[in-house]
Design an enzyme around this catalytic site. Structure first.
Site, mmCIF file in Angstrom:
data_model
loop_
_atom_site.group_PDB
_atom_site.id
_atom_site.type_symbol
_atom_site.label_atom_id
_atom_site.label_comp_id
_atom_site.label_asym_id
_atom_site.label_seq_id
_atom_site.Cartn_x
_atom_site.Cartn_y
_atom_site.Cartn_z
ATOM 1 N N LYS A 1 0.840 -1.200 0.000
ATOM 2 C CA LYS A 1 0.000 0.000 0.000
ATOM 3 C C LYS A 1 0.878 1.254 0.000
ATOM 4 O O LYS A 1 0.674 2.171 -0.765
ATOM 5 C CB LYS A 1 -0.920 -0.028 1.226
ATOM 6 N N GLY B 1 -4.633 -1.751 5.184
ATOM 7 C CA GLY B 1 -3.813 -2.865 4.702
ATOM 8 C C GLY B 1 -4.432 -4.227 4.979
ATOM 9 O O GLY B 1 -4.515 -5.096 4.120
HETATM 10 O O1 F6P Z 1 2.193 -4.217 9.953
HETATM 11 C C1 F6P Z 1 2.035 -2.866 9.668
HETATM 12 C C2 F6P Z 1 1.511 -2.662 8.278
HETATM 13 O O2 F6P Z 1 1.381 -1.306 8.051
HETATM 14 C C3 F6P Z 1 0.190 -3.390 8.023
HETATM 15 O O3 F6P Z 1 -0.902 -2.739 8.494
HETATM 16 C C4 F6P Z 1 0.255 -3.537 6.551
HETATM 17 O O4 F6P Z 1 -0.667 -4.494 6.104
HETATM 18 C C5 F6P Z 1 1.685 -3.952 6.350
HETATM 19 O O5 F6P Z 1 2.406 -3.180 7.285
HETATM 20 C C6 F6P Z 1 2.224 -3.757 4.977
HETATM 21 O O6 F6P Z 1 2.161 -2.420 4.560
HETATM 22 P P1 F6P Z 1 2.315 -2.027 3.046
HETATM 23 O O7 F6P Z 1 1.192 -2.653 2.277
HETATM 24 O O8 F6P Z 1 2.259 -0.536 3.015
HETATM 25 O O9 F6P Z 1 3.625 -2.546 2.545
#
Ligand code: F6P
Length: 516
Positions: free
Chosen positions: A191, A255
């Protein structure tokens, strides 16, 4: 009521107990009657929910209000599975009041969904692609992985799906040993497109790709352009990384709620567009139930309140998840993030320190394996741990005769936990009266799975709403990330001023030659 309630007596004295404490919701039948509560308990909990404004908070989510206040974001993962005409929600009073912004968001959702499903179908039709490698972590990993595994009977046998999340190089390394650049599609799922583990894995995958015949030249047959796709809200960072094909989504998709968005591309590639739509449709049916049904017959509400009851009133610190389904073997890992990252909080939305515990530890393994490991403790240990059985009526396509054995074991375990065994000597006696919930799906098909996951999402929301916490941020995760960065910087500059002795000693041992 509560820990003093004897389930065996309760069933004997109240023939209506089962009908009052069980329910058929969309795609999921739930038997809540083997929990240490009474119908009157539920009514009191419903009063608690009323006084906490749970219904109002639910409707605020449906209105698109920024209920994730610490990040000033709306929470609209449910919109990702809403049909363009509003589907089962179109007559809902809150939906009727949607303004232009929401209608536009829904139109964008469908535009992106169509683009994603087109891309999925193109890749499915391309015989050259034999391997899809999804690189992501947390919500950008667990949801797609659990769904692709669960729906493996729908997965095209010609393509292998690999999920790489850990920064441990063994995970990516083992996958790269088995694939070739010209037949592999890498999906970089993040994300934020800044998560350290994902970025390191993505850079290593690109370096491997270039070192093994891939090219950075967009016109080459085996180019990064053709073999890398980014799934992210941070389109600019993906472009800077050198990926031109990006499927986007929005900051209002958390996420851990993102498998329904572009993050679900590996799912769509695995099961195809029509089945992905079924997954969305099952989740939408559960959404409509959650947003519309009266609290007394609203399964996510009932389960969320049961969770509060078990945690705060009965003091149960953990919940065991026991999916009697090989397909659901990663469901517990998925639920650990969903529940513990959402509700593992101690400060309310108003900044007050909560006086009651919140999310329990969620743990477990698929049955029947768990029976030969930790069920001993569940039956005879000192702690009472509520167990959640998840079983399927239909067994899928392999060795159907096994299925009866599987599901009967689940039912028998729930029965054994409740009945216990008396009169066979102290060592053999099981106290019984141990609580469990039983969720039964018709089959592990896309629609049922979509409904099951949406049920969990909403249930977590309900418990969080009673506790008054923001279930949609995760600031606690940031601290470890920051300290890891600091330690890397200290290692490079060899500056250990004011580092605590234990951390310093561990870092020094890393630098020493091995002692064994
Ligand atoms: O574990 C923290 C977090 O922000 C989750 O909420 C999220 O799913 C994961 O890290 C991955 O984040 P990203 O999709 O931004 O890489």
């Amino acid at each position: 009521m509560g820990r003093h309630l004897d389930l065996r007596q309760a069933f004997a004295h109240h023939p209506e107990r089962l009908s009052q404490l069980s329910q058929q919701a969309p795609y999921v039948f739930a038997d809540l009657s083997k929990n240490l509560w009474q119908p009157q308990t539920e009514q009191l909990l419903a009063d608690l929910a009323h006084s906490c404004g749970v219904t109002e908070q639910r409707d605020a989510m449906l209105s698109g209000a920024p209920i994730n206040a610490s990040e000033q974001r709306a929470v609209m993962h449910w919109l990702l599975r809403t049909p363009q005409d509003g589907g089962l929600l179109q007559d809902h009073p809150v939906v009727q009041q949607w303004g232009g912004g929401m209608v536009q968001a829904l139109a964008q959702v469908h535009q992106t969904l169509e683009a994603m499903l087109d891309l999925a179908e193109q890749v499915r039709a391309d015989a050259r692609i034999t391997d899809v490698v999804n690189i992501g972590i947390g919500g950008s990993h667990l949801g797609p992985e659990v769904v692709v595994q669960a729906l493996e009977d729908w997965v095209d046998a010609g393509t292998q799906f690999h999920f790489v999340s850990n920064v441990d190089g063994h995970e990516l390394g083992h996958v790269l040993r088995r694939v070739r650049p010209e037949s592999t599609l890498f999906l970089i799922a993040s994300k934020s497109f800044t998560t350290a583990e994902t970025m390191l894995n993505a850079h290593s995958a690109r370096a491997w790709f270039l070192a093994h015949g891939g090219s950075a030249d967009a016109d080459a047959a085996c180019s990064i352009d053709r073999h890398f796709v980014a799934l992210t809200t941070n389109v600019q960072a993906a472009a800077e990384f050198g990926i031109s094909r990006t499927l986007g989504f929005w900051d209002w998709v958390g996420g851990r709620f993102s498998l329904w968005s572009a993050i679900g591309l590996p799912i769509a590639m695995a099961i195809g567009a029509a089945q992905f739509r079924q997954l969305l449709q099952g989740a939408h049916a559960m959404d409509a139930h959650f947003f519309s049904a009266a609290p007394a017959v609203n399964l996510p509400m009932r389960l969320g309140l049961l969770d509060v009851w078990n945690r705060d009133f009965l003091g149960f610190g953990s919940r065991c998840i026991a999916p009697y389904s090989h397909g659901l073997r990663r469901l517990t890992a998925y639920l650990q993030q969903l529940e513990m990252e959402s509700n593992g909080k101690r400060i309310t939305r108003d900044g007050q320190v909560l006086e009651v515990p919140t999310a329990p530890v969620v743990w477990g393994e698929p049955g029947t394996n768990g029976q030969h490991a930790f069920f001993q403790m569940l039956h005879q240990g000192q702690d009472t741990i509520p167990v959640e059985f998840i079983a399927l009526r239909d067994g899928g396509k392999y060795l159907g005769a096994h299925h009866q054995s599987l599901v009967i074991n689940a039912i028998a375990q729930a029965q054994a936990l409740m009945l216990g065994r008396q009169g066979e000597g102290a060592e053999r006696d099981c106290p019984g009266n141990r609580p469990s919930t039983f969720l039964l799906l018709q089959a592990l098909d896309p629609a049922s799975l979509g409904a099951l996951i949406a049920l969990y999402e909403h249930r977590v929301f309900v418990a969080g709403a009673v506790w008054g916490i923001n279930s949609f941020d995760q600031w606690g995760v940031e601290l470890g990330k920051k300290l890891a960065q600091e330690l890397r910087a200290r290692q490079q500059s060899d500056d250990w001023a004011e580092v605590d002795p234990s951390t310093l000693a561990l870092m020094q041992r890393l630098a020493e030659s091995p002692t064994h």
